[in-house]
Design an enzyme around this catalytic site. Sequence first.
Site: not given
Ligand SMILES: *Cc1c(COP(=O)(O)O)cnc(C)c1O
Length: 467
Positions: A134-135, A268, A225, A459, A392, A82
């Site tokens: 970004f969303t 990513k 980011d 979306f 998008r 843990y």
């Molecule tokens: C995917 C993404 C996020 C959010 O990350 P999650 O792992 O999907 O929560 C933030 N910023 C960018 C540019 C992304 O592509």
Amino acid sequence: MTDDIHLRPYSRRSWAEPYKIKVVEPLKTTTRTEREQAIAFAGYNTFLLRSEDVYIDLLTDSGTSAMSDYQWAGMMLGDEAYAGSKNFYNLEKAVQNYYGYRYVVPTHQGRGAENILSQILIKPGDYIPGNMYFTTTRLHQELAGGTFVDVIIDEAHDPASLHPFKGNVDLRQLADLIEQVGAERIPYISIAATVNMAGGQPISMANLQAVRQIAQIHGIRIILDATRAVENAYFIQQREEKYFKQATASILREFCSYTDGCTMSGKKDALVNIGGWLSLNDPALYEEASNLVVIYEGLHTYGGMAGRDMEAMARGIEESVQDDHIRARVRQVEYLGTKLKDRDIPIVVPIGGHAVYLDAKTFFPHISQDHFPAQRLAAELYLEAGIRAMERGIVSAGRNKETGDHYYPNLELVRLTIPRRVYTQAHMDLTAEAVEDVYYNRDRLRGLKMIYEPKYLRFFQARFELL
Ligand SMILES: *Cc1c(COP(=O)(O)O)cnc(C)c1O
């Protein structure tokens, strides 16, 4: 890449994959009738399709990468304690080594880090300038009471502009905002690399340095980011003369050094199926973050991840910054994009790092934006060949929280996102052929009507009918 971009001499060589295939996953092919049923059942939203019914899945590069044997081996070494799992310390070390930040708070994925960061730094009435929204990032900023202000250069909104760094910040706009609202109302500048919503476009090292200078004068933090910062570092190596001879890994470290922390979606660049982190250099902020993470994610040494997942991510980070990996990754995307461009299909140029973006406004000049041309095109690609892409455009952009109107983004795009180390060149060829077939028949297609609209990030779950 495109003609105006200088290429390093050795990169004339093929980008052939620096790995071979050890395990395969069979794909299902479907008939047109089956696909017609499946997409209607999904409300013409590719997010609502079952993955089983998809042939080539280009929905996202998020969590869809193929892990290496080294990463899978690491999964067996999960320390599922843990508290204080040794895999956490491996992850912490990898982030410190390759990204250069002092503190690491693991989170289940990127948005977990965004939530914590936004809660720590943003007060109601604050403004957060950034190089395009970004969303999930903007939503967390808004939920914390902030207002996102787009300060990206104008070229980013023009799908045909060949600017090599369309992710750059417009320094004039940034300075104007600081002057208008005052530095004390700006908790941080939000820098994305590469810029997903602009088509996977990079920001240059020179531009980030200039942003840093402005930020320093006013005592404003920069938060990166870092989701696709390795891809950004590769573009800097290819396009910014000073960096031609530098390894991607060292470019990444320098890049991060101009920022005060990052949020990261490990799904990513970092080559894992789940995971993320928040990095900070300031010990006081780190303390607040490790306090909040226990509420939303888990203890500060696992943050919503299993030990094995942290190990896979630590190893993925190391693999992600290798030059032969990142070159093959970005150049596979370029391969698909070039095929489409050669067929005169309208795409966003220069071709981005993780995806090829079809310009749906030019593709469907006869479909008005409130009939969702990009959403329609994504549905049609599925009907044509079982290829799953993502909208998008106006659906992703959502509504203005004050007026309730749709945002009408300049860019109305369909993203063909390439998972890392998953598909072959033949899959790319087939994708290009399918897009071309849809392009030839585009005149007979009409738009969509939205029949269900969720309140947040619509979306993902919105439903549509054919007009
Ligand atoms: C995917 C993404 C996020 C959010 O990350 P999650 O792992 O999907 O929560 C933030 N910023 C960018 C540019 C992304 O592509």
